[in-house]
Scaffold this motif. Structure first.
Motif, PDB file in Angstrom:
ATOM      1  N   VAL A 137       0.709  -1.149   0.034  1.00  0.00           N
ATOM      2  CA  VAL A 137      -0.108  -0.121   0.250  1.00  0.00           C
ATOM      3  C   VAL A 137       0.344   0.984   0.487  1.00  0.00           C
ATOM      4  CG1 VAL A 137      -1.723   1.487   1.091  1.00  0.00           C
ATOM      5  CG2 VAL A 137      -1.980  -0.526   0.625  1.00  0.00           C
ATOM      6  N   VAL A 138       2.063   1.142   0.998  1.00  0.00           N
ATOM      7  CA  VAL A 138       3.009   2.453   0.451  1.00  0.00           C
ATOM      8  C   VAL A 138       3.342   2.895  -0.924  1.00  0.00           C
ATOM      9  CG1 VAL A 138       5.051   3.182   1.395  1.00  0.00           C
ATOM     10  CG2 VAL A 138       3.568   2.126   3.377  1.00  0.00           C
ATOM     11  N   ASN A 139       3.790   1.687  -1.198  1.00  0.00           N
ATOM     12  CA  ASN A 139       4.637   1.891  -2.415  1.00  0.00           C
ATOM     13  C   ASN A 139       3.488   2.597  -3.669  1.00  0.00           C
ATOM     14  OD1 ASN A 139       7.305   0.634  -2.899  1.00  0.00           O
ATOM     15  ND2 ASN A 139       6.568  -0.691  -1.125  1.00  0.00           N
ATOM     16  N   TYR A 140       2.492   2.684  -3.577  1.00  0.00           N
ATOM     17  CA  TYR A 140       0.745   2.431  -4.462  1.00  0.00           C
ATOM     18  C   TYR A 140       0.706   3.699  -3.977  1.00  0.00           C
ATOM     19  CZ  TYR A 140       1.035  -1.555  -7.496  1.00  0.00           C
ATOM     20  OH  TYR A 140       1.222  -2.836  -8.335  1.00  0.00           O
ATOM     21  N   PHE A 141       0.608   3.773  -2.456  1.00  0.00           N
ATOM     22  CA  PHE A 141       0.263   5.576  -2.361  1.00  0.00           C
ATOM     23  C   PHE A 141       1.767   5.889  -3.383  1.00  0.00           C
ATOM     24  CE2 PHE A 141       1.455   9.330  -0.181  1.00  0.00           C
ATOM     25  CZ  PHE A 141       0.085   9.709   0.413  1.00  0.00           C
ATOM     26  N   LEU A 142       2.812   6.306  -3.286  1.00  0.00           N
ATOM     27  CA  LEU A 142       3.835   6.852  -3.870  1.00  0.00           C
ATOM     28  C   LEU A 142       3.950   6.656  -4.945  1.00  0.00           C
ATOM     29  CD1 LEU A 142       6.763   5.595  -1.673  1.00  0.00           C
ATOM     30  CD2 LEU A 142       5.756   7.439  -1.373  1.00  0.00           C
ATOM     31  N   ASN A 143       3.398   5.491  -5.276  1.00  0.00           N
ATOM     32  CA  ASN A 143       2.894   4.975  -7.367  1.00  0.00           C
ATOM     33  C   ASN A 143       2.141   6.429  -7.479  1.00  0.00           C
ATOM     34  OD1 ASN A 143       3.609   4.194  -9.844  1.00  0.00           O
ATOM     35  ND2 ASN A 143       1.193   3.581  -9.405  1.00  0.00           N
ATOM     36  N   TYR A 144       0.863   6.374  -7.197  1.00  0.00           N
ATOM     37  CA  TYR A 144      -0.401   7.584  -7.076  1.00  0.00           C
ATOM     38  C   TYR A 144       0.275   8.602  -6.654  1.00  0.00           C
ATOM     39  CZ  TYR A 144      -4.013  10.834  -6.142  1.00  0.00           C
ATOM     40  OH  TYR A 144      -4.891  11.426  -5.952  1.00  0.00           O
ATOM     41  N   THR A 191       1.814  -0.789 -17.042  1.00  0.00           N
ATOM     42  CA  THR A 191       2.596  -0.300 -16.512  1.00  0.00           C
ATOM     43  C   THR A 191       2.609   0.440 -15.190  1.00  0.00           C
ATOM     44  OG1 THR A 191       3.626   0.422 -17.611  1.00  0.00           O
ATOM     45  CG2 THR A 191       3.689  -1.428 -18.113  1.00  0.00           C
ATOM     46  N   ASP A 192       2.037   2.106 -15.396  1.00  0.00           N
ATOM     47  CA  ASP A 192       1.744   3.080 -14.559  1.00  0.00           C
ATOM     48  C   ASP A 192       0.784   2.457 -13.697  1.00  0.00           C
ATOM     49  OD1 ASP A 192       3.492   4.406 -16.377  1.00  0.00           O
ATOM     50  OD2 ASP A 192       2.258   6.022 -17.043  1.00  0.00           O
ATOM     51  N   SER A 193      -0.084   1.931 -13.633  1.00  0.00           N
ATOM     52  CA  SER A 193      -1.370   2.181 -12.910  1.00  0.00           C
ATOM     53  C   SER A 193      -0.678   1.297 -11.536  1.00  0.00           C
ATOM     54  CB  SER A 193      -1.927   2.085 -13.063  1.00  0.00           C
ATOM     55  OG  SER A 193      -2.497   0.663 -14.158  1.00  0.00           O
ATOM     56  N   PHE A 194       0.047   0.199 -12.578  1.00  0.00           N
ATOM     57  CA  PHE A 194       0.034  -1.020 -11.091  1.00  0.00           C
ATOM     58  C   PHE A 194       1.943  -0.755 -10.842  1.00  0.00           C
ATOM     59  CE2 PHE A 194      -3.279  -2.889 -13.048  1.00  0.00           C
ATOM     60  CZ  PHE A 194      -3.535  -3.223 -12.350  1.00  0.00           C
ATOM     61  N   GLY A 195       2.635   0.507 -11.239  1.00  0.00           N
ATOM     62  CA  GLY A 195       3.434   0.756 -10.756  1.00  0.00           C
ATOM     63  C   GLY A 195       4.656  -0.660 -10.949  1.00  0.00           C
ATOM     64  N   THR A 211      -4.479   5.127 -11.028  1.00  0.00           N
ATOM     65  CA  THR A 211      -2.846   5.060  -9.635  1.00  0.00           C
ATOM     66  C   THR A 211      -3.844   4.686  -8.701  1.00  0.00           C
ATOM     67  OG1 THR A 211      -2.258   6.953  -9.994  1.00  0.00           O
ATOM     68  CG2 THR A 211      -0.571   5.246 -11.280  1.00  0.00           C
ATOM     69  N   MET A 212      -4.844   5.630  -9.092  1.00  0.00           N
ATOM     70  CA  MET A 212      -5.921   5.816  -7.482  1.00  0.00           C
ATOM     71  C   MET A 212      -6.356   4.772  -7.728  1.00  0.00           C
ATOM     72  SD  MET A 212      -7.172   7.647  -5.120  1.00  0.00           S
ATOM     73  CE  MET A 212      -7.584   9.009  -4.899  1.00  0.00           C
ATOM     74  N   LEU A 213      -6.880   4.318  -7.851  1.00  0.00           N
ATOM     75  CA  LEU A 213      -8.273   3.316  -8.429  1.00  0.00           C
ATOM     76  C   LEU A 213      -7.054   1.449  -7.715  1.00  0.00           C
ATOM     77  CD1 LEU A 213     -10.169   2.751 -11.512  1.00  0.00           C
ATOM     78  CD2 LEU A 213     -10.860   3.088  -8.585  1.00  0.00           C
ATOM     79  N   VAL A 214      -5.586   1.755  -8.210  1.00  0.00           N
ATOM     80  CA  VAL A 214      -4.730   0.735  -7.909  1.00  0.00           C
ATOM     81  C   VAL A 214      -4.432   0.592  -5.908  1.00  0.00           C
ATOM     82  CG1 VAL A 214      -3.077  -0.575  -8.238  1.00  0.00           C
ATOM     83  CG2 VAL A 214      -4.287   0.057  -9.741  1.00  0.00           C
ATOM     84  N   LEU A 215      -4.441   2.060  -5.591  1.00  0.00           N
ATOM     85  CA  LEU A 215      -3.734   1.954  -4.172  1.00  0.00           C
ATOM     86  C   LEU A 215      -5.498   2.136  -3.611  1.00  0.00           C
ATOM     87  CD1 LEU A 215      -2.614   3.479  -2.215  1.00  0.00           C
ATOM     88  CD2 LEU A 215      -2.740   5.740  -2.584  1.00  0.00           C
ATOM     89  N   VAL A 216      -6.752   2.436  -3.539  1.00  0.00           N
ATOM     90  CA  VAL A 216      -7.955   2.029  -2.995  1.00  0.00           C
ATOM     91  C   VAL A 216      -8.007   0.479  -3.025  1.00  0.00           C
ATOM     92  CG1 VAL A 216      -9.955   2.217  -3.041  1.00  0.00           C
ATOM     93  CG2 VAL A 216      -8.495   4.202  -3.313  1.00  0.00           C
ATOM     94  N   ALA A 217      -7.278  -0.242  -3.727  1.00  0.00           N
ATOM     95  CA  ALA A 217      -7.750  -1.605  -3.946  1.00  0.00           C
ATOM     96  C   ALA A 217      -6.977  -1.957  -3.162  1.00  0.00           C
ATOM     97  CB  ALA A 217      -7.657  -2.132  -5.774  1.00  0.00           C
TER      98      ALA A 217
END
Lengths: 225, 92
Positions: free
Chosen positions: A154-161, B86-90, A169-175
């Protein structure tokens, strides 16, 4: 002696349906990740695809064993032995689900950390699997370790967002946040059946977000650049 | 400040440059179109050849040109999907 199922009886059918849905969604994600790998030769895409294959298998096994239990119960009058068998199958299904799911999550965490040494995955898998195998509270440890791994993810996907700030990127973070809370909830599900149900519902939200993200990507992808 | 191009974007720019020149392009044109240093361009081209996106052709005059393979065309067509996935899944 009673044989307690982790899932409440009224939710058993629904849980199978949900597990099949999760399996299909994760399989679709894995398929597209593999497609990206074929197009780009990106190792991360291949690992991501592998992670989702493991997560998919975890749900397939769980759903299949639960379907077998349903057949067993539907076919005969439930005797004590049948009930014991069914409870054991239910537990075996959960263990198999736990094994495949945690391997998937470990690979997903590895992909997120962007390091290039596959031995790290083997090491973490070995540590986690042996720890779970030798502990008397297998499921509690499994959900605890899953929660820790998901926190890092989650932390990594937050940084990705923060880096991209897009709806995808928001959807994946929330997921991932839903998946994390889903895993945390299972820690309580071992004592309170209702939490098992809430956990499944949270997972349903998580995989729905992932599916919406995939739909948006495919929809945009059709438009010419 | 302009956003730094990522690897996938650079690959896309190189392949697009080849595609836009009727699928036969000289290295100097790639250099101009892709906005890379000579060394970086050589590295990217080497990688694209190794991975089967591009092939190098020897011309009669002794020069060399580059063309896309089917895999290269596929990459161009699916770039948006690849980039958003790739962007959305990092995975970048």
């Amino acid at each position: 002696m009673g044989y307690v199922f982790v899932s409440p009886n009224w939710f058993f059918n629904y849980s199978i349906i949900l597990e099949v849905i999760f399996a299909v969604i994760t399989l679709v994600v894995s398929y597209y990740a593999f497609k990206v790998f074929k197009l780009t030769d990106k190792k991360q895409a291949k690992l991501f695809s592998t992670a989702f294959v493991f997560i998919c298998l975890s749900y397939v096994i769980q759903a299949m064993l639960n379907i077998i239990i349903l057949w067993k119960i539907a076919d005969r009058v439930v005797s004590m032995i049948n009930l014991r068998d069914a409870a054991l199958l239910n537990l075996f299904g959960l263990y198999a689900h736990a094994l495949f799911f945690i391997i998937g999550i470990i690979i997903l965490a590895y992909v997120n950390f962007k390091v290039d040494n596959i031995k790290i995955v083997w090491l973490i898998v070995a540590l986690v699997v042996t720890s779970i195998f030798f502990t008397p509270n297998k499921l509690i440890l499994f959900y605890m370790l899953s929660s820790i791994l998901l926190m890092f993810i989650v932390v990594n996907y937050f940084l990705n967002y923060v880096r991209h700030k897009t709806p995808n990127t928001m959807l994946v973070l929330v997921a991932m946040i839903f998946l994390l809370f889903g895993a945390l909830h299972y820690l309580f599900a071992l004592d309170h059946e209702i939490y098992y149900v809430i956990g499944h519902i949270l997972e349903f939200f998580a995989y729905s977000m992932i599916l919406i993200n995939l739909y948006l990507i495919l929809n945009h992808g059709k438009k010419k650049r | 400040m302009a956003k730094k191009r990522d690897r996938l974007q650079i690959i896309y720019d190189i392949l697009k440059a080849i595609h836009d020149k009727n699928n036969r392009i000289r290295p100097t044109h790639i250099l101009y179109k892709s906005n890379l240093s000579h060394q970086m361009m050589e590295e990217y081209l080497g990688e694209l050849i190794t991975k089967g996106f591009v092939i190098m052709n020897s011309e009669k005059n002794g020069g060399k040109t580059y063309s896309l393979t089917q895999k290269g065309f596929d990459y161009l067509n699916k770039y948006k999907l690849i980039s958003e996935f790739t962007d959305s899944f990092g995975l970048e």
